[in-house]
Design a protein around this motif. Structure first.
Motif, PDB file in Angstrom:
ATOM      1  N   GLY A 152      26.963  31.526 -99.750  1.00 54.02           N
ATOM      2  CA  GLY A 152      26.173  31.607-100.959  1.00 54.02           C
ATOM      3  C   GLY A 152      26.800  32.371-102.104  1.00 54.02           C
ATOM      4  O   GLY A 152      26.144  32.605-103.121  1.00 54.02           O
ATOM      5  N   PHE A 153      28.077  32.766-101.972  1.00 62.48           N
ATOM      6  CA  PHE A 153      28.745  33.497-103.047  1.00 62.48           C
ATOM      7  C   PHE A 153      30.250  33.226-102.977  1.00 62.48           C
ATOM      8  O   PHE A 153      30.762  32.767-101.943  1.00 62.48           O
ATOM      9  N   PRO A 154      30.977  33.497-104.068  1.00 61.90           N
ATOM     10  CA  PRO A 154      32.420  33.294-104.045  1.00 61.90           C
ATOM     11  C   PRO A 154      33.116  34.372-103.229  1.00 61.90           C
ATOM     12  O   PRO A 154      32.786  35.553-103.331  1.00 61.90           O
ATOM     13  N   VAL A 155      34.081  33.938-102.440  1.00 60.36           N
ATOM     14  CA  VAL A 155      34.919  34.862-101.676  1.00 60.36           C
ATOM     15  C   VAL A 155      36.357  34.644-102.118  1.00 60.36           C
ATOM     16  O   VAL A 155      36.869  33.519-102.046  1.00 60.36           O
ATOM     17  N   SER A 156      37.002  35.711-102.583  1.00 63.83           N
ATOM     18  CA  SER A 156      38.386  35.590-103.037  1.00 63.83           C
ATOM     19  C   SER A 156      39.296  36.467-102.180  1.00 63.83           C
ATOM     20  O   SER A 156      38.919  37.575-101.785  1.00 63.83           O
ATOM     21  N   LEU A 157      40.466  35.949-101.913  1.00 66.29           N
ATOM     22  CA  LEU A 157      41.473  36.667-101.128  1.00 66.29           C
ATOM     23  C   LEU A 157      42.765  36.732-101.916  1.00 66.29           C
ATOM     24  O   LEU A 157      43.256  35.706-102.393  1.00 66.29           O
ATOM     25  N   ARG A 158      43.291  37.921-102.068  1.00 71.36           N
ATOM     26  CA  ARG A 158      44.637  38.107-102.589  1.00 71.36           C
ATOM     27  C   ARG A 158      45.419  38.915-101.568  1.00 71.36           C
ATOM     28  O   ARG A 158      45.017  40.005-101.176  1.00 71.36           O
ATOM     29  N   VAL A 188      30.168  32.138 -89.379  1.00 70.43           N
ATOM     30  CA  VAL A 188      29.122  33.160 -89.446  1.00 70.43           C
ATOM     31  C   VAL A 188      27.914  32.633 -90.218  1.00 70.43           C
ATOM     32  O   VAL A 188      26.762  32.815 -89.805  1.00 70.43           O
ATOM     33  N   ASP A 189      28.168  31.974 -91.334  1.00 71.57           N
ATOM     34  CA  ASP A 189      27.077  31.426 -92.136  1.00 71.57           C
ATOM     35  C   ASP A 189      26.269  30.415 -91.325  1.00 71.57           C
ATOM     36  O   ASP A 189      25.030  30.412 -91.358  1.00 71.57           O
ATOM     37  N   ALA A 190      26.956  29.565 -90.589  1.00 73.78           N
ATOM     38  CA  ALA A 190      26.273  28.550 -89.791  1.00 73.78           C
ATOM     39  C   ALA A 190      25.428  29.168 -88.677  1.00 73.78           C
ATOM     40  O   ALA A 190      24.343  28.671 -88.350  1.00 73.78           O
ATOM     41  N   ARG A 191      25.896  30.268 -88.118  1.00 71.66           N
ATOM     42  CA  ARG A 191      25.208  30.864 -86.974  1.00 71.66           C
ATOM     43  C   ARG A 191      24.133  31.872 -87.362  1.00 71.66           C
ATOM     44  O   ARG A 191      23.122  31.999 -86.665  1.00 71.66           O
ATOM     45  N   LYS A 212      26.743  40.305 -93.929  1.00 75.03           N
ATOM     46  CA  LYS A 212      27.792  40.137 -94.938  1.00 75.03           C
ATOM     47  C   LYS A 212      28.921  41.141 -94.731  1.00 75.03           C
ATOM     48  O   LYS A 212      30.080  40.772 -94.565  1.00 75.03           O
ATOM     49  N   GLY A 213      28.591  42.425 -94.740  1.00 72.57           N
ATOM     50  CA  GLY A 213      29.634  43.437 -94.598  1.00 72.57           C
ATOM     51  C   GLY A 213      30.339  43.379 -93.260  1.00 72.57           C
ATOM     52  O   GLY A 213      31.564  43.504 -93.179  1.00 72.57           O
TER      53      GLY A 213
END
Length: 248
Positions: free
Chosen positions: A9-15, A36-39, A98-99
């Protein structure tokens, strides 16, 4: 390596700034978060959380058991202000999931060899190999920051009213928590930073001192009277002093 996806439900960015880090490391991060979201999403009727809430799960998975244990830990620690089982509502452990899940993703990056990275999940951040500068959004003005933090190895999370309104409920009263406009917590892990920030917000103004007393946590908060409260050890970036302020 830079990558952005919309997950949970939110943007996740990885650098990740490690030369030679395999693409599969990023693939694993986003695959884990989708799983995780699915479960665990209470908004999916077929998730384990939803099925548990309906009494359809004979044996809880180890991951969900860990999440529910964390939820209970914070319920007890806040005297019931933080509660994922509110009357009239279904089981909703999102404030912990989330965390916890993003921290697990960060640990998978470290296991794959990442040493300098920043993983940002909807504004909550796990960072390694810094320094990284992390902005704290002003609780009333979308185009302003009220502080900039310097993060080397650790996490920062914010709970506020500006994105979803009065969505955090004080479990002791059943009413929306309105004593704070926003609270940001810096902690060694995002598991703790995210849960402590949400729990402190649910507690209202008393939550700032409660969060500040937790080992390893630094706090920045704005209360409903527009006062800025922060702990002395808050890692502010150079030249990023927040004013006015009152010490916690």
């Amino acid at each position: 390596m830079r990558r952005v996806e919309h997950v949970m439900g939110f943007p996740v960015s990885l650098r990740a700034d490690d030369p030679g880090l395999p693409v599969e490391a990023a693939d694993a991060v986003f695959a884990w978060l989708r799983d995780v979201d699915a479960r665990f999403s209470p908004f999916r009727p077929d998730s384990e959380v939803s099925r548990l809430d309906r009494g359809e799960v004979p044996r809880v998975s180890d991951d969900l058991r860990d999440v529910l244990a964390l939820c209970e830990e914070y319920r007890v620690a806040t005297g019931g202000a933080f509660d994922v089982r509110l009357p009239g509502r279904g089981l909703d452990p999102c404030a912990v999931v989330k965390g916890w899940s993003v921290q697990r993703a960060a640990e998978s990056l470290r296991a794959a060899g990442a040493r300098r990275f920043c993983l940002n999940a909807g504004g909550d951040v796990v960072a390694a190999g810094g320094p990284w500068r992390v902005g704290v959004r002003h609780p009333e003005h979308t185009d302003r920051l009220c502080a900039v933090l310097r993060l080397t190895d650790g996490a920062v999370a914010t709970s506020a009213r500006y994105e979803r309104g009065d969505h955090i409920v004080d479990g002791r009263t059943g009413r929306p928590a309105t004593g704070l406009l926003g609270v940001t917590v810096v902690a060694p892990t995002l598991t703790e930073a995210d849960a402590v920030a949400t729990a402190a917000f649910a507690m209202g103004t008393d939550g700032v001192e409660w969060a500040a007393a937790r080992e390893g946590c630094e706090v920045f908060a704005v209360d409903a009277r527009r006062r800025v409260l922060r702990t002395p050890g808050l890692p502010l970036a150079e030249g990023a002093e927040a004013r006015p302020r009152s010490p916690v």
